[in-house]
Design an enzyme around this catalytic site. Structure first.
Site, PDB file in Angstrom:
ATOM      1  N   HIS A 118       2.950  23.335   1.205  1.00  0.00           N
ATOM      2  CA  HIS A 118       3.798  24.074   2.134  1.00  0.00           C
ATOM      3  C   HIS A 118       3.954  23.280   3.430  1.00  0.00           C
ATOM      4  O   HIS A 118       3.122  22.427   3.763  1.00  0.00           O
ATOM      5  CB  HIS A 118       3.196  25.445   2.427  1.00  0.00           C
ATOM      6  CG  HIS A 118       3.309  26.383   1.266  1.00  0.00           C
ATOM      7  ND1 HIS A 118       2.911  27.697   1.343  1.00  0.00           N
ATOM      8  CD2 HIS A 118       3.774  26.209   0.009  1.00  0.00           C
ATOM      9  CE1 HIS A 118       3.134  28.300   0.182  1.00  0.00           C
ATOM     10  NE2 HIS A 118       3.652  27.401  -0.646  1.00  0.00           N
TER      11      HIS A 118
ATOM     12  N   GLU B 242       3.462  24.188   6.448  1.00  0.00           N
ATOM     13  CA  GLU B 242       2.316  24.383   7.340  1.00  0.00           C
ATOM     14  C   GLU B 242       1.157  23.469   6.943  1.00  0.00           C
ATOM     15  O   GLU B 242       0.469  22.912   7.795  1.00  0.00           O
ATOM     16  CB  GLU B 242       1.812  25.834   7.283  1.00  0.00           C
ATOM     17  CG  GLU B 242       2.860  26.866   7.623  1.00  0.00           C
ATOM     18  CD  GLU B 242       3.582  27.418   6.397  1.00  0.00           C
ATOM     19  OE1 GLU B 242       3.881  28.625   6.389  1.00  0.00           O
ATOM     20  OE2 GLU B 242       3.858  26.648   5.451  1.00  0.00           O
TER      21      GLU B 242
ATOM     22  N   CYS C 144       2.539  31.988   4.330  1.00  0.00           N
ATOM     23  CA  CYS C 144       1.879  32.756   3.273  1.00  0.00           C
ATOM     24  C   CYS C 144       0.412  32.940   3.681  1.00  0.00           C
ATOM     25  O   CYS C 144      -0.044  32.354   4.665  1.00  0.00           O
ATOM     26  CB  CYS C 144       1.983  32.025   1.936  1.00  0.00           C
ATOM     27  SG  CYS C 144       0.950  30.541   1.823  1.00  0.00           S
TER      28      CYS C 144
ATOM     29  N   CYS D 108      -1.634  29.614   3.884  1.00  0.00           N
ATOM     30  CA  CYS D 108      -1.323  28.856   5.100  1.00  0.00           C
ATOM     31  C   CYS D 108      -1.838  29.574   6.344  1.00  0.00           C
ATOM     32  O   CYS D 108      -2.298  28.936   7.285  1.00  0.00           O
ATOM     33  CB  CYS D 108       0.174  28.590   5.192  1.00  0.00           C
ATOM     34  SG  CYS D 108       0.746  27.417   3.938  1.00  0.00           S
TER      35      CYS D 108
END
Length: 154
Positions: free
Chosen positions: A83, A85, A111, A114
């Protein structure tokens, strides 16, 4: 030139616009997310979602989550990509940049995976321009006293 009025974006607008630009580098077939880590109005690192460095991109391999019809927000471990992040934190780590007390500007809400990483990375604020179907992530960020703001990017 003295009479010409210059319209400058706010800092939030500026950094979110940069995050949207970073998102254009994604290699994910399902979602385009860009992240910009900022401290004292300076960009520390950027990240977008996609396969780890040196590995084939989802553009090349196809998306296993699509093939298995896995809904967004579920079974993250089946994705070959990271991701945005995760990538922004890893980029900062790779170059020895502290993430403590920084602000993350990101095109989508994190999410839960993260969110946990952002908490442990010492990030103090998250500014998003769009949501994500993960209530637990928002609960964790709230419990960790990380300020989350949602603003529309112009």
């Amino acid at each position: 030139m003295k009479n010409k009025k210059i319209t400058r974006p706010t800092w939030d607008e500026y950094f979110l616009e940069v995050a949207h630009l970073v998102a254009k580098r994604v290699t994910c077939l399902r979602r385009s997310v860009g992240a910009v880590l900022v401290k004292d109005k300076k960009i520390l690192a950027t990240g977008y979602n996609g396969a780890p460095s040196g590995l084939r991109h989802c553009f090349d391999t196809g998306c296993i989550r699509e093939k298995l019809k896995i809904p967004s927000g579920e079974r993250h471990e089946l994705c070959r990509g990271l991701h945005a992040e995760q990538n922004v934190i890893l980029q900062a780590a790779l170059y020895g940049i502290s993430t403590r007390d920084s602000t993350l500007y990101i095109t989508n809400q994190p999410c839960v995976i993260c969110a946990k990483m952002l908490i442990n990375a010492g990030i103090k604020e998250v500014v998003i321009s769009d949501g994500y179907p993960d209530k637990m992530a928002m609960e964790f960020l709230k419990e960790a006293k990380i300020k989350v703001r949602k603003i529309k990017n112009t």
